[in-house]
Design an enzyme around this catalytic site. Structure first.
Site, mmCIF file in Angstrom:
data_model
loop_
_atom_site.group_PDB
_atom_site.id
_atom_site.type_symbol
_atom_site.label_atom_id
_atom_site.label_comp_id
_atom_site.label_asym_id
_atom_site.label_seq_id
_atom_site.Cartn_x
_atom_site.Cartn_y
_atom_site.Cartn_z
ATOM 1 N N ASP A 10 -4.884 -9.080 6.421
ATOM 2 C CA ASP A 10 -4.550 -7.684 6.750
ATOM 3 C C ASP A 10 -3.720 -7.102 5.603
ATOM 4 O O ASP A 10 -3.174 -7.837 4.779
ATOM 5 C CB ASP A 10 -3.738 -7.609 8.051
ATOM 6 N N SER A 11 -3.591 -5.773 5.619
ATOM 7 C CA SER A 11 -2.751 -5.125 4.619
ATOM 8 C C SER A 11 -1.266 -5.400 4.891
ATOM 9 O O SER A 11 -0.431 -5.141 4.036
ATOM 10 C CB SER A 11 -3.001 -3.625 4.637
ATOM 11 N N CYS A 73 -8.140 -6.006 9.719
ATOM 12 C CA CYS A 73 -7.636 -4.707 9.282
ATOM 13 C C CYS A 73 -8.814 -3.741 9.356
ATOM 14 O O CYS A 73 -9.880 -4.016 8.782
ATOM 15 C CB CYS A 73 -7.131 -4.823 7.850
ATOM 16 N N ASN A 74 -8.629 -2.662 10.081
ATOM 17 C CA ASN A 74 -9.740 -1.709 10.254
ATOM 18 C C ASN A 74 -10.104 -1.034 8.943
ATOM 19 O O ASN A 74 -11.279 -0.865 8.619
ATOM 20 C CB ASN A 74 -9.358 -0.660 11.287
ATOM 21 N N THR A 75 -9.085 -0.635 8.179
ATOM 22 C CA THR A 75 -9.341 0.080 6.932
ATOM 23 C C THR A 75 -10.127 -0.804 5.955
ATOM 24 O O THR A 75 -11.119 -0.371 5.370
ATOM 25 C CB THR A 75 -8.013 0.515 6.285
ATOM 26 N N GLU A 152 6.039 0.152 12.610
ATOM 27 C CA GLU A 152 6.821 -0.649 11.647
ATOM 28 C C GLU A 152 8.326 -0.486 11.901
ATOM 29 O O GLU A 152 9.107 -1.391 11.658
ATOM 30 C CB GLU A 152 6.486 -0.251 10.209
ATOM 31 N N CYS A 184 -6.935 0.730 14.626
ATOM 32 C CA CYS A 184 -5.973 0.324 13.606
ATOM 33 C C CYS A 184 -5.160 -0.795 14.239
ATOM 34 O O CYS A 184 -4.776 -0.690 15.418
ATOM 35 C CB CYS A 184 -5.076 1.494 13.230
ATOM 36 N N HIS A 186 -2.235 -1.758 14.117
ATOM 37 C CA HIS A 186 -0.877 -1.480 14.615
ATOM 38 C C HIS A 186 -0.897 -0.845 16.015
ATOM 39 O O HIS A 186 0.094 -0.900 16.731
ATOM 40 C CB HIS A 186 -0.154 -0.489 13.702
HETATM 41 N N1 DGL Z 1 -3.937 -2.629 9.122
HETATM 42 C C1 DGL Z 1 -4.404 -1.301 8.834
HETATM 43 C C2 DGL Z 1 -5.604 -0.952 9.692
HETATM 44 O O1 DGL Z 1 -5.933 -1.615 10.664
HETATM 45 C C3 DGL Z 1 -3.322 -0.256 9.039
HETATM 46 C C4 DGL Z 1 -2.232 -0.252 8.027
HETATM 47 C C5 DGL Z 1 -2.617 0.283 6.658
HETATM 48 O O2 DGL Z 1 -2.789 1.504 6.504
HETATM 49 O O3 DGL Z 1 -2.740 -0.517 5.768
HETATM 50 O O4 DGL Z 1 -6.277 0.001 9.400
#
Ligand code: DGL
Length: 267
Positions: A10-11, A73-75, A152, A184, A186
């Site tokens: 993940d990011s 991570c969705n992005t 966060e 997302c 989070h």
């Molecule tokens: N983990 C990212 C997602 O699921 C969200 C956080 C980011 O913008 O990196 O899209």
């Protein structure tokens, strides 16, 4: 049977919500988690940049002798999945396809909302996967970038979260959606606040559950599943500030994270 670990990427901390689900459904698997905390957020960046970050992160994970990668991570799933699948010769599983499948199974009025980062919403990935299975679906996507910062900060049940959700989710309320994808990693932390705004009748879909299920099926099909019934070990790596990862990540999944190692991706 294959004893090598699964890589989870993940990011930052958000992927821990997916990791938690994988641990529940695949308790015998060892996991190597990498959170690119030095470069979060990915959600506001261009496709080119996200692809570059994902490739660098996967190069690190590959050194850990992993047998598959879950892009938690969705992005990153939306913007870099195809490139990653082309480059790395192990199963790579994203969250978008399983999340879309869960949304299609949940909706009754074929009106589905998706919330996520700008990158995820603008990529139209969820929209594409949902339409493939349900061509008549009405889909409304809304980017909610501030949600990441709110989680966060640990403010997911605060007035700030509620007011922000009211503003972001207004359009979805007007469209009478019956299903909302938490697109997302989070956002599951905001479940309570989102339900307070949308009402109990709107079903919230967390792609994590379906992603873990899909991971299990793919590993099984390819003879890679570790059949141990428990005892899997998780190792955590980040590109910045292990202490913050322990604190915020532990709060996100309500679990103590013991040890986290900082790595330098340029090495
Ligand atoms: N983990 C990212 C997602 O699921 C969200 C956080 C980011 O913008 O990196 O899209």
């Amino acid at each position: 049977m294959d004893n090598r670990p699964i890589g989870v990427f993940d990011s930052g901390i958000g992927g821990l919500t997916v990791l938690k689900e994988i641990v529940e459904q695949l308790p015998g698997e060892d996991i190597v988690y990498f959170g690119d905390t030095a470069r979060i957020p990915y959600g506001t960046r261009s496709k080119e940049t996200v692809v570059k970050y994902v490739m660098e992160s996967f190069n690190f994970l590959m050194k850990k002798n992993i047998k598959a990668i879950v892009i938690a991570c969705n992005t990153a799933s939306a913007l870099a999945m195809e490139e990653a699948q082309e480059k790395f010769n192990i199963p790579i599983i994203g969250v978008i396809e399983p999340g879309a499948k869960a949304a299609v199974a949940a909706t009754r009025n074929n009106t589905i909302g998706i919330i996520g980062t700008e990158g995820t919403i603008n990529s139209n990935s969820y929209q594409k996967y949902i339409r493939k299975q349900l061509p008549s679906a009405e889909i409304i996507g809304v980017a909610c970038p501030l949600f990441v910062q709110i989680v966060e900060e640990g403010w997911e049940n605060s007035d700030v979260a509620y007011l922000t959700a009211q503003k972001y989710l207004l359009e979805l309320k007007e469209h009478n959606i019956d299903t909302l994808v938490l697109g997302c990693t989070h956002y599951p932390a905001l479940r309570y606040t989102i339900t307070k705004v949308m009402g109990e009748k709107v079903k919230l879909v967390n792609p994590a559950y379906e992603t873990a299920k899909l991971t299990k099926n793919i590993l099984k099909e390819q003879g890679l599943l570790n059949e141990k019934i428990d005892g899997g070990i998780c190792k955590y790596y980040v590109s910045d500030d292990p202490e913050k990862f322990k604190r915020v990540g532990g709060n996100l999944i309500r679990r103590q994270i013991e040890s986290v190692e900082k790595v330098d991706l340029s090495e």
